[in-house]
Structure formats: C-alpha cells, structure tokens
Design a protein around this motif. Structure first.
Motif, PDB file in Angstrom:
ATOM      1  N   GLY A  67      -7.425  48.681  13.974  1.00  0.00           N
ATOM      2  CA  GLY A  67      -8.591  49.423  14.434  1.00  0.00           C
ATOM      3  C   GLY A  67      -8.507  50.913  14.176  1.00  0.00           C
ATOM      4  N   GLU A  68      -7.309  51.430  13.968  1.00  0.00           N
ATOM      5  CA  GLU A  68      -7.139  52.856  13.691  1.00  0.00           C
ATOM      6  C   GLU A  68      -7.180  53.153  12.195  1.00  0.00           C
ATOM      7  OE1 GLU A  68      -3.458  54.036  15.501  1.00  0.00           O
ATOM      8  OE2 GLU A  68      -4.237  53.777  17.535  1.00  0.00           O
ATOM      9  N   VAL A  69      -6.725  52.205  11.371  1.00  0.00           N
ATOM     10  CA  VAL A  69      -6.604  52.483   9.937  1.00  0.00           C
ATOM     11  C   VAL A  69      -7.700  51.838   9.097  1.00  0.00           C
ATOM     12  CG1 VAL A  69      -4.111  52.848  10.112  1.00  0.00           C
ATOM     13  CG2 VAL A  69      -4.987  50.574   9.496  1.00  0.00           C
ATOM     14  N   GLY A  70      -8.514  50.982   9.695  1.00  0.00           N
ATOM     15  CA  GLY A  70      -9.617  50.373   8.966  1.00  0.00           C
ATOM     16  C   GLY A  70      -9.202  49.294   7.989  1.00  0.00           C
ATOM     17  N   LEU A  71      -8.027  48.744   8.168  1.00  0.00           N
ATOM     18  CA  LEU A  71      -7.516  47.639   7.349  1.00  0.00           C
ATOM     19  C   LEU A  71      -7.020  46.561   8.298  1.00  0.00           C
ATOM     20  CD1 LEU A  71      -5.309  49.753   4.918  1.00  0.00           C
ATOM     21  CD2 LEU A  71      -7.500  48.672   4.331  1.00  0.00           C
ATOM     22  N   ALA A  72      -6.947  45.330   7.823  1.00  0.00           N
ATOM     23  CA  ALA A  72      -6.472  44.249   8.677  1.00  0.00           C
ATOM     24  C   ALA A  72      -5.627  43.267   7.880  1.00  0.00           C
ATOM     25  CB  ALA A  72      -7.654  43.518   9.320  1.00  0.00           C
ATOM     26  N   THR A  76      -3.364  42.933   1.590  1.00  0.00           N
ATOM     27  CA  THR A  76      -2.107  43.503   1.121  1.00  0.00           C
ATOM     28  C   THR A  76      -2.033  45.009   1.376  1.00  0.00           C
ATOM     29  OG1 THR A  76      -2.997  43.714  -1.110  1.00  0.00           O
ATOM     30  CG2 THR A  76      -1.703  41.731  -0.633  1.00  0.00           C
ATOM     31  N   ALA A  77      -3.185  45.656   1.450  1.00  0.00           N
ATOM     32  CA  ALA A  77      -3.206  47.109   1.642  1.00  0.00           C
ATOM     33  C   ALA A  77      -2.560  47.528   2.963  1.00  0.00           C
ATOM     34  CB  ALA A  77      -4.631  47.634   1.558  1.00  0.00           C
ATOM     35  N   ILE A  78      -2.713  46.733   4.008  1.00  0.00           N
ATOM     36  CA  ILE A  78      -2.156  47.141   5.305  1.00  0.00           C
ATOM     37  C   ILE A  78      -0.630  47.023   5.323  1.00  0.00           C
ATOM     38  CG2 ILE A  78      -2.349  44.943   6.563  1.00  0.00           C
ATOM     39  CD1 ILE A  78      -3.454  46.806   8.932  1.00  0.00           C
ATOM     40  N   TYR A  79      -0.088  46.087   4.569  1.00  0.00           N
ATOM     41  CA  TYR A  79       1.374  45.961   4.491  1.00  0.00           C
ATOM     42  C   TYR A  79       1.954  47.129   3.684  1.00  0.00           C
ATOM     43  CZ  TYR A  79       0.081  41.309   6.000  1.00  0.00           C
ATOM     44  OH  TYR A  79      -0.465  40.250   6.687  1.00  0.00           O
ATOM     45  N   ARG A  80       1.256  47.498   2.614  1.00  0.00           N
ATOM     46  CA  ARG A  80       1.695  48.654   1.817  1.00  0.00           C
ATOM     47  C   ARG A  80       1.635  49.928   2.651  1.00  0.00           C
ATOM     48  NH1 ARG A  80      -1.695  46.104  -2.382  1.00  0.00           N
ATOM     49  NH2 ARG A  80      -0.263  44.855  -3.624  1.00  0.00           N
ATOM     50  N   LEU A  81       0.575  50.077   3.430  1.00  0.00           N
ATOM     51  CA  LEU A  81       0.438  51.247   4.299  1.00  0.00           C
ATOM     52  C   LEU A  81       1.577  51.296   5.322  1.00  0.00           C
ATOM     53  CD1 LEU A  81      -1.282  53.708   5.214  1.00  0.00           C
ATOM     54  CD2 LEU A  81      -2.414  52.122   6.805  1.00  0.00           C
ATOM     55  N   THR A  82       1.906  50.164   5.888  1.00  0.00           N
ATOM     56  CA  THR A  82       2.992  50.103   6.871  1.00  0.00           C
ATOM     57  C   THR A  82       4.324  50.490   6.232  1.00  0.00           C
ATOM     58  OG1 THR A  82       1.798  48.382   8.083  1.00  0.00           O
ATOM     59  CG2 THR A  82       4.145  48.651   8.588  1.00  0.00           C
ATOM     60  N   ALA A  83       4.598  49.958   5.055  1.00  0.00           N
ATOM     61  CA  ALA A  83       5.830  50.331   4.342  1.00  0.00           C
ATOM     62  C   ALA A  83       5.832  51.827   4.041  1.00  0.00           C
ATOM     63  CB  ALA A  83       5.964  49.521   3.053  1.00  0.00           C
ATOM     64  N   ASP A  84       4.694  52.363   3.626  1.00  0.00           N
ATOM     65  CA  ASP A  84       4.588  53.809   3.372  1.00  0.00           C
ATOM     66  C   ASP A  84       4.920  54.613   4.623  1.00  0.00           C
ATOM     67  OD1 ASP A  84       3.839  53.401   0.735  1.00  0.00           O
ATOM     68  OD2 ASP A  84       1.701  53.802   1.084  1.00  0.00           O
ATOM     69  N   HIS A  85       4.433  54.164   5.770  1.00  0.00           N
ATOM     70  CA  HIS A  85       4.717  54.869   7.028  1.00  0.00           C
ATOM     71  C   HIS A  85       6.212  54.830   7.370  1.00  0.00           C
ATOM     72  CE1 HIS A  85       0.764  56.058   8.696  1.00  0.00           C
ATOM     73  NE2 HIS A  85       0.308  55.061   7.941  1.00  0.00           N
ATOM     74  N   LEU A  86       6.894  53.806   6.886  1.00  0.00           N
ATOM     75  CA  LEU A  86       8.345  53.706   7.088  1.00  0.00           C
ATOM     76  C   LEU A  86       9.126  54.432   5.989  1.00  0.00           C
ATOM     77  CD1 LEU A  86       8.620  49.953   8.137  1.00  0.00           C
ATOM     78  CD2 LEU A  86       9.049  51.941   9.606  1.00  0.00           C
ATOM     79  N   HIS A  87       8.399  54.971   5.004  1.00  0.00           N
ATOM     80  CA  HIS A  87       9.015  55.619   3.836  1.00  0.00           C
ATOM     81  C   HIS A  87       9.879  54.631   3.067  1.00  0.00           C
ATOM     82  CE1 HIS A  87       7.423  59.363   5.348  1.00  0.00           C
ATOM     83  NE2 HIS A  87       7.991  59.098   6.504  1.00  0.00           N
ATOM     84  N   ALA A 109       2.062  41.173  -0.817  1.00  0.00           N
ATOM     85  CA  ALA A 109       2.243  42.622  -0.945  1.00  0.00           C
ATOM     86  C   ALA A 109       3.660  42.988  -1.364  1.00  0.00           C
ATOM     87  CB  ALA A 109       1.900  43.307   0.378  1.00  0.00           C
ATOM     88  N   GLY A 110       4.582  42.012  -1.370  1.00  0.00           N
ATOM     89  CA  GLY A 110       5.955  42.268  -1.786  1.00  0.00           C
ATOM     90  C   GLY A 110       6.984  42.219  -0.679  1.00  0.00           C
ATOM     91  N   MET A 111       6.558  42.004   0.557  1.00  0.00           N
ATOM     92  CA  MET A 111       7.505  41.907   1.665  1.00  0.00           C
ATOM     93  C   MET A 111       8.094  40.499   1.727  1.00  0.00           C
ATOM     94  SD  MET A 111       5.751  43.887   4.878  1.00  0.00           S
ATOM     95  CE  MET A 111       5.488  45.662   4.848  1.00  0.00           C
ATOM     96  N   VAL A 112       9.251  40.385   2.358  1.00  0.00           N
ATOM     97  CA  VAL A 112       9.786  39.072   2.705  1.00  0.00           C
ATOM     98  C   VAL A 112       9.057  38.663   3.971  1.00  0.00           C
ATOM     99  CG1 VAL A 112      11.819  37.810   3.469  1.00  0.00           C
ATOM    100  CG2 VAL A 112      12.045  39.569   1.703  1.00  0.00           C
ATOM    101  N   GLY A 113       8.547  37.461   4.001  1.00  0.00           N
ATOM    102  CA  GLY A 113       7.800  36.998   5.167  1.00  0.00           C
ATOM    103  C   GLY A 113       8.560  35.974   5.969  1.00  0.00           C
TER     104      GLY A 113
END
Length: 136
Positions: A67-72, A76-87, A109-113
């Motif tokens: 709800g804050e970032v406009g992605l859900a 794949t975009a929200i996982y990339r954004l999360t990884a970016d926030h973790l650097h 998105a490239g994460m291990v699930g």
C-alpha cells in the motif's frame, strides 16, 4: 551466496505453530539470522495504513508494504524493490511466503523461494539454504 532473508507477514510471521510460544518461531529465526550477518526484510501486501508491531523495531533492515509502494506480490517488481532496499540483488535473497503464487513470483524475480507450510519445514529449509543451524 544468500545474504538476505525476506518474509511475508500474514501466515508466516503470524504463525505460532502448534506449541505455545511467546513469539512466532520465524520471528525468532529473524533474530538468529541477524546474528550471522544476514540482512532481513519484511514484505507484505498490506495497505498503507499497516505497520509492523513497534516491538519489532530494528529487526528488519527493510520493510516494504504494498500500500505504500504501489506494487503487490506476485509482481516481480516488488521483490526487486525489496532487494534494492536491502542493497542486495534478488539472487542473494531467500523469500518465505505461505502462498505458492507469491513464492513463484519471487523465484521469477530471481530470489530463492520457500513455500511456508509448517514451522519445522520452513526452518529446516532455511537452515540448509543459509548454511547454519537455526532452531532445534
């Protein structure tokens, strides 16, 4: 090499398992992985009014709320954004969710699930993936 652990809130960090415990076991896992230098993230499809409990302050290096970032999830975009926030890059992160569709989105998105179906199974999978023992 996995350097980040990202967890969903509802169904994962709210799962107390079958035993009476003071806090959800996967929250205890968050505390443990941080001792090993693993960065931690919370990723939730909650609305922008929700926030993690105040007693969790400092447990997560990144908190991403749909709800804050406009992605859900499962975009794949929200996982990339999360990884970016973790650097980190997505391939340095493992993501845990109780919904298989969200785990598939993370993998795309490239994460291990890790599909959370029970506390013991999730903890065992994370211990193998991260390369150190977690909870007994």
């Amino acid at each position: 090499m996995l350097r980040g652990l990202v967890l969903d809130f509802g169904g994962v960090l709210t799962d107390f398992g079958d035993d009476y415990v003071v806090e959800p076991p996967l929250l205890t896992v968050v505390r443990e992985v941080r001792k090993h230098g693993i960065l931690t993230g919370l990723l939730s499809n909650a609305d922008g009014l929700w926030a993690p409990p105040t007693e969790w302050t400092g447990l997560f290096d990144a908190v991403v709320i749909s709800g804050e970032v406009g992605l859900a999830k499962p975009s794949t975009a929200i996982y990339r954004l999360t990884a970016d926030h973790l650097h980190l890059t997505t391939d340095e992160c493992v993501f845990v969710d109780d919904l298989a569709i969200n785990v598939r989105g993370a993998a795309a998105a490239g994460m291990v699930g890790v599909h959370h179906t029970s506390i013991p199974t999730t903890i065992a999978e994370l211990a193998v993936l991260l390369g150190f023992p977690l909870l007994p």
